[in-house]
Motif scaffolding. Structure first.
Motif, PDB file in Angstrom:
ATOM      1  N   GLU A  53     -19.817 -92.921 -23.539  1.00  0.00           N
ATOM      2  CA  GLU A  53     -19.527 -92.249 -24.804  1.00  0.00           C
ATOM      3  C   GLU A  53     -19.322 -93.256 -25.933  1.00  0.00           C
ATOM      4  OE1 GLU A  53     -18.626 -89.955 -21.367  1.00  0.00           O
ATOM      5  OE2 GLU A  53     -17.526 -91.716 -22.043  1.00  0.00           O
ATOM      6  N   GLN A  54     -18.954 -94.491 -25.600  1.00  0.00           N
ATOM      7  CA  GLN A  54     -18.618 -95.493 -26.609  1.00  0.00           C
ATOM      8  C   GLN A  54     -19.511 -96.734 -26.570  1.00  0.00           C
ATOM      9  OE1 GLN A  54     -14.669 -95.959 -25.188  1.00  0.00           O
ATOM     10  NE2 GLN A  54     -13.940 -94.070 -26.112  1.00  0.00           N
ATOM     11  N   PHE A  55     -20.342 -96.858 -25.538  1.00  0.00           N
ATOM     12  CA  PHE A  55     -21.177 -98.042 -25.355  1.00  0.00           C
ATOM     13  C   PHE A  55     -22.569 -97.619 -24.896  1.00  0.00           C
ATOM     14  CE2 PHE A  55     -16.862 -99.427 -24.950  1.00  0.00           C
ATOM     15  CZ  PHE A  55     -16.819-100.717 -25.459  1.00  0.00           C
ATOM     16  N   THR A  56     -23.555 -98.461 -25.197  1.00  0.00           N
ATOM     17  CA  THR A  56     -24.912 -98.299 -24.695  1.00  0.00           C
ATOM     18  C   THR A  56     -25.183 -99.455 -23.749  1.00  0.00           C
ATOM     19  OG1 THR A  56     -25.651 -97.229 -26.725  1.00  0.00           O
ATOM     20  CG2 THR A  56     -27.352 -98.245 -25.352  1.00  0.00           C
ATOM     21  N   GLY A  57     -25.716 -99.163 -22.561  1.00  0.00           N
ATOM     22  CA  GLY A  57     -26.029-100.210 -21.606  1.00  0.00           C
ATOM     23  C   GLY A  57     -24.859-100.542 -20.700  1.00  0.00           C
ATOM     24  N   GLY A  59     -29.233-106.095 -24.172  1.00  0.00           N
ATOM     25  CA  GLY A  59     -29.458-104.778 -24.757  1.00  0.00           C
ATOM     26  C   GLY A  59     -28.227-103.900 -24.875  1.00  0.00           C
ATOM     27  N   ALA A  60     -27.121-104.291 -24.263  1.00  0.00           N
ATOM     28  CA  ALA A  60     -25.900-103.476 -24.303  1.00  0.00           C
ATOM     29  C   ALA A  60     -25.136-103.723 -25.604  1.00  0.00           C
ATOM     30  CB  ALA A  60     -25.022-103.783 -23.102  1.00  0.00           C
ATOM     31  N   ARG A  61     -24.420-102.687 -26.044  1.00  0.00           N
ATOM     32  CA  ARG A  61     -23.701-102.786 -27.308  1.00  0.00           C
ATOM     33  C   ARG A  61     -22.663-101.683 -27.422  1.00  0.00           C
ATOM     34  NH1 ARG A  61     -28.913-100.920 -27.392  1.00  0.00           N
ATOM     35  NH2 ARG A  61     -29.304 -98.954 -28.475  1.00  0.00           N
ATOM     36  N   THR A  62     -21.771-101.857 -28.392  1.00  0.00           N
ATOM     37  CA  THR A  62     -20.801-100.813 -28.700  1.00  0.00           C
ATOM     38  C   THR A  62     -21.475 -99.745 -29.549  1.00  0.00           C
ATOM     39  OG1 THR A  62     -20.078-101.748 -30.834  1.00  0.00           O
ATOM     40  CG2 THR A  62     -18.946-102.550 -28.834  1.00  0.00           C
ATOM     41  N   ALA A  63     -20.809 -98.626 -29.681  1.00  0.00           N
ATOM     42  CA  ALA A  63     -21.157 -97.651 -30.714  1.00  0.00           C
ATOM     43  C   ALA A  63     -20.566 -98.170 -32.025  1.00  0.00           C
ATOM     44  CB  ALA A  63     -20.577 -96.288 -30.368  1.00  0.00           C
ATOM     45  N   TRP A  64     -20.952 -97.561 -33.130  1.00  0.00           N
ATOM     46  CA  TRP A  64     -20.288 -97.861 -34.398  1.00  0.00           C
ATOM     47  C   TRP A  64     -18.809 -97.535 -34.240  1.00  0.00           C
ATOM     48  CZ3 TRP A  64     -22.487-100.417 -38.293  1.00  0.00           C
ATOM     49  CH2 TRP A  64     -23.880-100.418 -38.403  1.00  0.00           C
ATOM     50  N   HIS A  65     -17.945 -98.337 -34.832  1.00  0.00           N
ATOM     51  CA  HIS A  65     -16.516 -98.070 -34.740  1.00  0.00           C
ATOM     52  C   HIS A  65     -15.753 -98.833 -35.823  1.00  0.00           C
ATOM     53  CE1 HIS A  65     -17.147-101.716 -32.308  1.00  0.00           C
ATOM     54  NE2 HIS A  65     -15.862-102.008 -32.485  1.00  0.00           N
ATOM     55  N   THR A  66     -14.476 -98.466 -35.981  1.00  0.00           N
ATOM     56  CA  THR A  66     -13.575 -99.157 -36.907  1.00  0.00           C
ATOM     57  C   THR A  66     -12.265 -99.439 -36.186  1.00  0.00           C
ATOM     58  OG1 THR A  66     -12.614 -97.083 -37.730  1.00  0.00           O
ATOM     59  CG2 THR A  66     -14.538 -97.948 -38.934  1.00  0.00           C
ATOM     60  N   HIS A  67     -11.479-100.345 -36.753  1.00  0.00           N
ATOM     61  CA  HIS A  67     -10.153-100.668 -36.218  1.00  0.00           C
ATOM     62  C   HIS A  67      -9.137-100.568 -37.351  1.00  0.00           C
ATOM     63  CE1 HIS A  67     -11.835-102.200 -32.460  1.00  0.00           C
ATOM     64  NE2 HIS A  67     -12.795-102.710 -33.200  1.00  0.00           N
ATOM     65  N   PRO A  68      -8.006 -99.903 -37.119  1.00  0.00           N
ATOM     66  CA  PRO A  68      -7.040 -99.699 -38.196  1.00  0.00           C
ATOM     67  C   PRO A  68      -6.394-100.989 -38.694  1.00  0.00           C
ATOM     68  CG  PRO A  68      -6.105 -98.981 -36.116  1.00  0.00           C
ATOM     69  CD  PRO A  68      -7.552 -99.289 -35.862  1.00  0.00           C
ATOM     70  N   ALA A  69      -6.377-102.045 -37.874  1.00  0.00           N
ATOM     71  CA  ALA A  69      -5.799-103.321 -38.295  1.00  0.00           C
ATOM     72  C   ALA A  69      -6.820-104.453 -38.201  1.00  0.00           C
ATOM     73  CB  ALA A  69      -4.559-103.650 -37.458  1.00  0.00           C
ATOM     74  N   GLY A  70      -8.102-104.112 -38.084  1.00  0.00           N
ATOM     75  CA  GLY A  70      -9.137-105.120 -37.963  1.00  0.00           C
ATOM     76  C   GLY A  70      -9.321-105.570 -36.521  1.00  0.00           C
ATOM     77  N   ARG A 109     -16.661-100.507 -40.733  1.00  0.00           N
ATOM     78  CA  ARG A 109     -17.524 -99.896 -39.710  1.00  0.00           C
ATOM     79  C   ARG A 109     -18.495-100.960 -39.201  1.00  0.00           C
ATOM     80  NH1 ARG A 109     -22.286 -96.022 -39.686  1.00  0.00           N
ATOM     81  NH2 ARG A 109     -21.773 -94.532 -38.034  1.00  0.00           N
ATOM     82  N   HIS A 110     -18.526-101.141 -37.878  1.00  0.00           N
ATOM     83  CA  HIS A 110     -19.329-102.213 -37.304  1.00  0.00           C
ATOM     84  C   HIS A 110     -19.699-101.921 -35.860  1.00  0.00           C
ATOM     85  CE1 HIS A 110     -15.295-103.211 -35.843  1.00  0.00           C
ATOM     86  NE2 HIS A 110     -15.898-103.878 -34.872  1.00  0.00           N
ATOM     87  N   TRP A 111     -20.563-102.776 -35.295  1.00  0.00           N
ATOM     88  CA  TRP A 111     -20.868-102.755 -33.866  1.00  0.00           C
ATOM     89  C   TRP A 111     -21.097-104.193 -33.424  1.00  0.00           C
ATOM     90  CZ3 TRP A 111     -25.388-104.744 -31.922  1.00  0.00           C
ATOM     91  CH2 TRP A 111     -26.456-104.905 -32.802  1.00  0.00           C
ATOM     92  N   ASP A 168     -20.640 -92.764 -33.953  1.00  0.00           N
ATOM     93  CA  ASP A 168     -21.919 -92.513 -33.300  1.00  0.00           C
ATOM     94  C   ASP A 168     -22.511 -93.789 -32.695  1.00  0.00           C
ATOM     95  OD1 ASP A 168     -22.004 -93.022 -36.177  1.00  0.00           O
ATOM     96  OD2 ASP A 168     -24.176 -92.958 -35.986  1.00  0.00           O
ATOM     97  N   HIS A 169     -23.417 -93.590 -31.746  1.00  0.00           N
ATOM     98  CA  HIS A 169     -24.100 -94.710 -31.107  1.00  0.00           C
ATOM     99  C   HIS A 169     -25.052 -95.398 -32.084  1.00  0.00           C
ATOM    100  CE1 HIS A 169     -22.964 -94.481 -26.847  1.00  0.00           C
ATOM    101  NE2 HIS A 169     -22.754 -93.203 -27.102  1.00  0.00           N
ATOM    102  N   VAL A 170     -25.247 -96.698 -31.884  1.00  0.00           N
ATOM    103  CA  VAL A 170     -26.279 -97.440 -32.604  1.00  0.00           C
ATOM    104  C   VAL A 170     -27.603 -97.070 -31.959  1.00  0.00           C
ATOM    105  CG1 VAL A 170     -27.136 -99.739 -33.177  1.00  0.00           C
ATOM    106  CG2 VAL A 170     -24.661 -99.311 -33.091  1.00  0.00           C
ATOM    107  N   SER A 171     -28.518 -96.517 -32.711  1.00  0.00           N
ATOM    108  CA  SER A 171     -29.796 -96.096 -32.145  1.00  0.00           C
ATOM    109  C   SER A 171     -30.595 -97.308 -31.686  1.00  0.00           C
ATOM    110  CB  SER A 171     -30.593 -95.299 -33.165  1.00  0.00           C
ATOM    111  OG  SER A 171     -31.086 -96.170 -34.180  1.00  0.00           O
TER     112      SER A 171
END
Length: 132
Positions: A17-21, A47-58, A93-95, A122-125
Motif C-alpha cells: 500500500e505504501q511501496f512499489t517493489g 525498481g523499488a520505491r516509496t509512494a509519494w508521502h510527507t513528514h510532519p517534521a521532515g 511531498r516526495h518519494w 498515491d503511488h509513483v507511477s
C-alpha cells in the motif's frame, strides 16, 4: 543509556500500500519519551520505491549502499550514492528508492508529531518513476 544490538529487531517487508517493489525494513533505534525520533535501515531492490508521502517534521536519509533516486514534487529527480545525505523539509511531498538497475540502502530518520511520522499518498507511477 540504551544500546540496541544489531539484528535485535526483526526485519519486515514494506507494505504494498505504501511501496512499489521489494523493500526490506530493519529497525535501528527509537527514542523514548520525551524524544520523538525513530531510525531504520531500508533496502530497496532495483525498481523499488516509496509512494509519494510527507513528514510532519521532515525526514533525513543517509545513503549507505547502492544507487538511488530521490524526488520532491515539482523538482527533477536526483541520483544519490553512499555517503550522500538528504533532508526533506516538513510537509514536502516526495518519494525515494532504488534506481531501475541498482539496489539502494539508506538510514531513514524521522520524528513523530502527535503520534504520526508520515502521511502516505498515491503511488509513483511506472511512467513517472522512469521519467524522473
Amino acid at each position: 543509556m540504551k544500546i540496541n544490538r544489531a539484528g535485535s529487531g526483526p526485519s519486515s517487508w514494506a507494505p504494498a500500500e505504501q511501496f512499489t517493489g521489494t523493500v526490506r525494513r530493519d529497525p535501528l533505534i527509537g527514542s523514548e519519551a520525551p524524544g520523538r525520533v525513530n531510525a531504520g535501515l531500508v533496502t530497496f531492490e532495483p525498481g523499488a520505491r516509496t509512494a509519494w508521502h510527507t513528514h510532519p517534521a521532515g525526514q533525513i536519509l543517509i545513503v549507505t549502499a547502492g544507487r538511488g533516486w530521490v524526488q520532491s514534487e515539482g523538482q527533477p529527480r536526483q541520483e544519490v550514492a553512499p555517503g550522500d545525505s538528504i533532508w526533506f523539509p516538513a510537509g514536502e511531498r516526495h518519494w525515494h528508492g532504488a534506481t531501475a538497475t541498482t539496489a539502494m540502502t539508506h538510514i531513514a530518520v524521522t520524528e513523530y508529531v502527535d503520534g504520526s511520522a508520515v502521511t502516505w499518498e498515491d503511488h509513483v507511477s511506472d511512467g513517472d518513476y522512469a521519467a524522473g
